[in-house]
Design an enzyme around this catalytic site. Sequence first.
Site, mmCIF file in Angstrom:
data_model
loop_
_atom_site.group_PDB
_atom_site.id
_atom_site.type_symbol
_atom_site.label_atom_id
_atom_site.label_comp_id
_atom_site.label_asym_id
_atom_site.label_seq_id
_atom_site.Cartn_x
_atom_site.Cartn_y
_atom_site.Cartn_z
ATOM 1 N N GLY A 1 0.816 -1.216 0.000
ATOM 2 C CA GLY A 1 0.000 0.000 0.000
ATOM 3 C C GLY A 1 0.846 1.261 0.000
ATOM 4 N N LYS B 1 -11.002 -3.874 12.046
ATOM 5 C CA LYS B 1 -9.858 -3.454 12.873
ATOM 6 C C LYS B 1 -9.803 -4.254 14.175
ATOM 7 C CE LYS B 1 -7.889 -0.649 10.099
ATOM 8 N NZ LYS B 1 -6.632 -1.127 9.450
ATOM 9 N N GLY C 1 -0.822 4.795 -0.849
ATOM 10 C CA GLY C 1 -1.894 5.383 -0.024
ATOM 11 C C GLY C 1 -1.423 6.561 0.803
ATOM 12 N N GLN C 2 -2.333 7.085 1.656
ATOM 13 C CA GLN C 2 -2.008 8.282 2.436
ATOM 14 C C GLN C 2 -0.820 8.014 3.367
ATOM 15 O OE1 GLN C 2 -4.709 9.390 5.585
ATOM 16 N NE2 GLN C 2 -4.038 11.533 5.580
ATOM 17 N N ASP D 1 2.052 -1.706 -4.482
ATOM 18 C CA ASP D 1 0.651 -1.270 -4.445
ATOM 19 C C ASP D 1 -0.103 -2.088 -5.495
ATOM 20 O OD1 ASP D 1 -0.724 1.435 -3.126
ATOM 21 O OD2 ASP D 1 -1.819 0.628 -4.859
ATOM 22 N N TYR E 1 -15.578 -1.175 9.026
ATOM 23 C CA TYR E 1 -14.157 -0.786 9.174
ATOM 24 C C TYR E 1 -13.689 -1.114 10.581
ATOM 25 C CZ TYR E 1 -10.079 2.370 9.351
ATOM 26 O OH TYR E 1 -8.822 2.903 9.485
HETATM 27 C C1 VAH Z 1 -10.886 7.013 8.590
HETATM 28 N N1 VAH Z 1 -8.784 8.236 8.426
HETATM 29 O O1 VAH Z 1 -11.410 8.104 8.827
HETATM 30 C C2 VAH Z 1 -9.365 6.925 8.735
HETATM 31 C C3 VAH Z 1 -8.978 6.573 10.134
HETATM 32 C C4 VAH Z 1 -9.193 7.192 12.531
HETATM 33 C C5 VAH Z 1 -9.777 7.325 11.184
HETATM 34 O O2 VAH Z 1 -9.016 5.221 10.388
HETATM 35 O O3 VAH Z 1 -11.492 6.026 8.260
#
Ligand code: VAH
Length: 317
Positions: A8, A147, A11-12, A34, A143
Site C-alpha cells: 500500500g 480493525k 496510499g495516504q 501497491d 471498518y
Molecule cells: C478514517 N482516516 O477516517 C481513517 C482513520 C481514525 C480514522 O481510520 O477512516
Amino acid sequence: MKKILVLGSGGQIGSELTVKLREVYGNSNVVATDLDVSRLTAQIKEDGPCLSCDATKAEQIAAIVKEHKIDAIYNLVAILSATAEKNPMLGWDVGMGALINCLEVSREYKAALFTPSSIGAFGPNTPLNGTPQDTIQRPQTIYGVTKVAGELLSDYYFKRFGVDTRSVRFPGLISYVALPGGGTTDYAVDIYYAAVKGEKFECPLAKGTLLDMMYMPDAIDAAIKIMEADPAKLIHRNSFNVTAMHFDPEEIYAEIRKHKPSFEMVYKHDPLKQQIADSWPNWMDDSAARQEWGFKPEYDLAKMTVDMLDKLSLKLK
Ligand code: VAH
C-alpha cells in the site's frame, strides 16, 4: 540491514512511510508495492524497488517476501471507514484478506508484521474521554469490525505461532503528500486545501465533534519506532492507542484563521460520517505506548497548521 516490504505504498500513509523507511534502512532495502503502481509517487518509483502486488492474493506477497528475503512487512491495505460503510463486503474482503495473507506469510517466512488499527476499533459504548488502552470494543462500522478482528488475529498469531506482530490505533491522520480516501476524519485534511486555495470550506461534521488527530510525520515515526522497540518491554502488541491532539471543526478553523483571517467555513452535514464520528472516542489515553516504547509526538494543532499551510502553499502554487 533489514529488508522491508510495504503493502500500500500509494496510499495516504504509504506515500510517506515508504520514503522514511528508505531513509532509515536504505533505498534498496525497502520494496514499495501497491495494487496500482501508477499511484506511487515519482520519488518512490525512482528511489528503490517498486512492484505491483495484490495483497488479497497470498502467493503474490509470498513471492516478494521469498525473493527479497523480507524481514518486516508493513501492511497498510484497507478500505477506510466511510467508503467501507458503502460497500461492507469490499471493506471486509480487502482488510481481512490482506491481513490473513500477511499473517500466514509472516508465519511461514518468519517476518515481523505491522498492521495499523484505528480509533475506529472503538464503538459508542467505549469510554469516549480518555479511552483506556484496554477497554470494550464494540464498533458499529465494518471498518471497525475489521480493525478489532485484525487486532485479535494479530495477537493470536503472536501467542500461537510466535509471529512478531505489532500495531497502533491511529487517530485521524493529516498530511499534504497523498490525499486520504473515504475517511471520516478526512475533513481535517480537506480544510487545509480549501484554506490555501482560498475556497469556502463545507465541513461534513458538526460543531463540537471531537476526534483524536495526528500529523503524518508523527504517525510515520510511531510506525517505525514500535517495530524497532525492545520486544521484552512490550506488554501490549495489537494494538496501542496513539494520539497527538484532539479537536473539533471550530478549533481547527480558528487555528487556520490565525494565518488566513478571511478563510470561511460553513457546515454541510454528512449523516454517515457524523454517525461514524459520534461512535468514536473524543480522545484516547495513550500512556501505554509512551511507557512501553517511548511514543512521543512532536506536532500539536498550532505547529501542524503552520507546516500544512506552508507545504500546501508550495504544492498548490
Ligand atoms: C478514517 N482516516 O477516517 C481513517 C482513520 C481514525 C480514522 O481510520 O477512516
